[in-house]
Design a protein around this motif. Structure first.
Motif, PDB file in Angstrom:
ATOM      1  N   ARG A  49       0.803  -1.231   0.000  1.00 40.53           N
ATOM      2  CA  ARG A  49       0.000   0.000   0.000  1.00 40.53           C
ATOM      3  C   ARG A  49       0.836   1.281   0.000  1.00 40.53           C
ATOM      4  O   ARG A  49       0.308   2.350   0.312  1.00 40.53           O
ATOM      5  CB  ARG A  49      -0.927   0.009   1.218  1.00 40.53           C
ATOM      6  CG  ARG A  49      -1.955  -1.096   1.233  1.00 40.53           C
ATOM      7  CD  ARG A  49      -2.982  -0.917   0.114  1.00 40.53           C
ATOM      8  NE  ARG A  49      -4.020  -1.930   0.148  1.00 40.53           N
ATOM      9  CZ  ARG A  49      -4.031  -3.012  -0.618  1.00 40.53           C
ATOM     10  NH1 ARG A  49      -3.030  -3.218  -1.481  1.00 40.53           N
ATOM     11  NH2 ARG A  49      -5.009  -3.890  -0.546  1.00 40.53           N
ATOM     12  N   ALA A  94      -4.530   4.297  -5.656  1.00 40.40           N
ATOM     13  CA  ALA A  94      -4.603   4.765  -4.270  1.00 40.40           C
ATOM     14  C   ALA A  94      -6.054   4.880  -3.803  1.00 40.40           C
ATOM     15  O   ALA A  94      -6.389   4.488  -2.671  1.00 40.40           O
ATOM     16  CB  ALA A  94      -3.895   6.120  -4.142  1.00 40.40           C
ATOM     17  N   ARG A  95      -6.928   5.400  -4.669  1.00 39.22           N
ATOM     18  CA  ARG A  95      -8.336   5.531  -4.283  1.00 39.22           C
ATOM     19  C   ARG A  95      -8.981   4.165  -4.080  1.00 39.22           C
ATOM     20  O   ARG A  95      -9.776   3.971  -3.161  1.00 39.22           O
ATOM     21  CB  ARG A  95      -9.101   6.311  -5.347  1.00 39.22           C
ATOM     22  CG  ARG A  95      -8.809   7.799  -5.357  1.00 39.22           C
ATOM     23  CD  ARG A  95      -9.795   8.564  -6.220  1.00 39.22           C
ATOM     24  NE  ARG A  95      -9.713   8.181  -7.634  1.00 39.22           N
ATOM     25  CZ  ARG A  95      -8.900   8.756  -8.510  1.00 39.22           C
ATOM     26  NH1 ARG A  95      -8.091   9.741  -8.117  1.00 39.22           N
ATOM     27  NH2 ARG A  95      -8.890   8.371  -9.766  1.00 39.22           N
ATOM     28  N   CYS A  96      -8.638   3.209  -4.951  1.00 45.73           N
ATOM     29  CA  CYS A  96      -9.260   1.883  -4.883  1.00 45.73           C
ATOM     30  C   CYS A  96      -8.788   1.073  -3.686  1.00 45.73           C
ATOM     31  O   CYS A  96      -9.551   0.271  -3.122  1.00 45.73           O
ATOM     32  CB  CYS A  96      -8.978   1.111  -6.158  1.00 45.73           C
ATOM     33  SG  CYS A  96      -9.861   1.717  -7.613  1.00 45.73           S
ATOM     34  N   THR A  97      -7.529   1.244  -3.314  1.00 42.05           N
ATOM     35  CA  THR A  97      -6.930   0.382  -2.293  1.00 42.05           C
ATOM     36  C   THR A  97      -6.738   1.063  -0.947  1.00 42.05           C
ATOM     37  O   THR A  97      -6.457   0.373   0.045  1.00 42.05           O
ATOM     38  CB  THR A  97      -5.552  -0.117  -2.766  1.00 42.05           C
ATOM     39  OG1 THR A  97      -4.658   1.006  -2.890  1.00 42.05           O
ATOM     40  CG2 THR A  97      -5.651  -0.843  -4.109  1.00 42.05           C
ATOM     41  N   GLY A  98      -6.868   2.391  -0.906  1.00 44.54           N
ATOM     42  CA  GLY A  98      -6.526   3.110   0.316  1.00 44.54           C
ATOM     43  C   GLY A  98      -5.040   3.278   0.504  1.00 44.54           C
ATOM     44  O   GLY A  98      -4.580   3.705   1.572  1.00 44.54           O
ATOM     45  N   GLY A 109      -5.157   6.932   0.214  1.00 49.08           N
ATOM     46  CA  GLY A 109      -6.232   7.073  -0.752  1.00 49.08           C
ATOM     47  C   GLY A 109      -6.044   8.164  -1.771  1.00 49.08           C
ATOM     48  O   GLY A 109      -6.995   8.536  -2.463  1.00 49.08           O
ATOM     49  N   SER A 142      -1.136   4.815  -0.362  1.00 44.93           N
ATOM     50  CA  SER A 142      -0.591   6.165  -0.501  1.00 44.93           C
ATOM     51  C   SER A 142       0.392   6.181  -1.665  1.00 44.93           C
ATOM     52  O   SER A 142       1.209   5.270  -1.821  1.00 44.93           O
ATOM     53  CB  SER A 142       0.111   6.614   0.783  1.00 44.93           C
ATOM     54  OG  SER A 142       1.233   5.810   1.043  1.00 44.93           O
TER      55      SER A 142
END
Length: 333
Positions: free
Chosen positions: A96, A178-182, A254, A184
């Motif tokens: 992530r 980033a939006r899909c997985t949270g 995100g 950074s």
């Protein structure tokens, strides 16, 4: 932290790996120069490389202005397909944290001010003007002379060539990931990076490499246009340190955050060529009046956000860096 560095055997990637290891991190090199099977476009190879990894520093890319649109498919394949595969495998592996090698080329031309109309954005330069040696953009509203300044990260992006377009697409892909997985994501928008280990004798190298290669052959550096185009030349060790700092930071989950990564001190291309030639002890540069259609005139950016938010600042001054670069070895294409 265990960090996968794609392109870790390349010019910038090598220095990133060195910086990470010096700071106590475990840097894993994933690079086709070292292993032909380490292709970022291969999902199986990427999945294996991500095992046990905490973060990814994505340096692998096809770089430089290239040859118009003739190699557009290669750029899209290496830069955009490769990034998409990497991000998909990171999502599956639960990794992530991403730092992306971005580029200032996403802005197109830099920031310009017209005395009458304020901040304006000139369009692409016309072939007729370039052929006639009229290299400076003019105000799109009144045709007056413009004054270049520093561009910030919130400026409108306007890529002017295939490479620039693929670098912007990489940022959009990373933002979507980033939006899909949270996760950074940080994009470090590099300026003109130079230093030891630059590639030589390739159309995809930067201008500093072209000049240094010419000097090594005993030839005068050939400076395009009138040599007054402004750039920000930043040393590769400073860029590597920026990557390490970005990996160690705690960016917002995100989302993608972009940081200009430059020395903060603009120089002309002609001035850089003269400084490098003097440091090398080679012939004076020759200003040719030639041009490349995809080039922009002036692009220098404000890197204060990176300094203020992450505490990074460049350590290698221009004169010191050019002296070192004049003596340093270069690698093959």
């Amino acid at each position: 932290m265990r960090v996968l560095v794609t392109g870790g055997a390349g010019f910038i990637g090598f220095h990133v790996v060195t910086a990470l290891r010096e700071r106590g991190h475990e840097a894993i090199v994933f690079d086709m120069r070292r292993d032909p099977l380490a292709d970022v476009r291969d999902p199986a190879a990427v999945a294996r490389a991500l095992s046990g990894v905490d973060a990814v520093c994505h340096q692998a890319a096809m770089v430089g202005l290239g040859n118009g649109v003739a190699d557009a498919a290669d750029y899209v394949s290496h830069n955009d397909l490769g990034t998409a595969v990497l991000l998909a495998e990171m999502a599956r592996a639960g990794v992530r944290r991403l730092v992306l090698a971005g580029s200032m080329v996403v802005y197109g031309e830099g920031r310009y001010v017209c005395p009458r109309h304020g901040v304006v954005r000139p369009g692409p330069r016309a072939v007729g003007d370039l052929d006639a040696g009229r290299f400076e953009p003019v105000c799109p509203a009144c045709g007056d002379t413009l004054f270049p300044g520093l561009v910030g990260e919130d400026a409108t992006v306007d890529p002017r060539n295939v490479y620039a377009t693929t670098k912007l697409a990489q940022e959009h892909l990373a933002a979507a990931w980033a939006r899909c997985t949270g996760g950074s994501a940080v994009s470090l928008r590099y300026h003109n990076v130079y230093g030891p280990g630059m590639p030589r004798d390739t159309p995809y190298a930067g201008v500093a490499s072209f000049f240094r290669s010419a000097l090594a052959r005993g030839e005068a550096p050939r400076v395009f246009e009138d040599g007054r185009q402004r750039r920000d030349f930043v040393h590769v060790r400073d860029v590597a340190a920026a990557n390490a700092v970005a990996l160690e930071a705690e960016p917002a989950p995100g989302a993608l955050t972009a940081y200009n990564t430059g020395s903060g001190v603009p120089h002309t291309v002609g001035g850089m060529a003269r400084a490098l030639a003097a440091a090398y002890g080679g012939p004076e540069p020759v200003v040719t009046g030639e041009y490349r259609l995809g080039d922009v005139r002036h692009i220098t950016a404000d890197s204060s956000r990176l300094r203020e938010e992450l505490g990074w600042k460049p350590q290698v001054g221009f004169a010191e860096g050019m002296e070192e670069f004049a003596r340093a070895g270069m690698r093959g294409a």
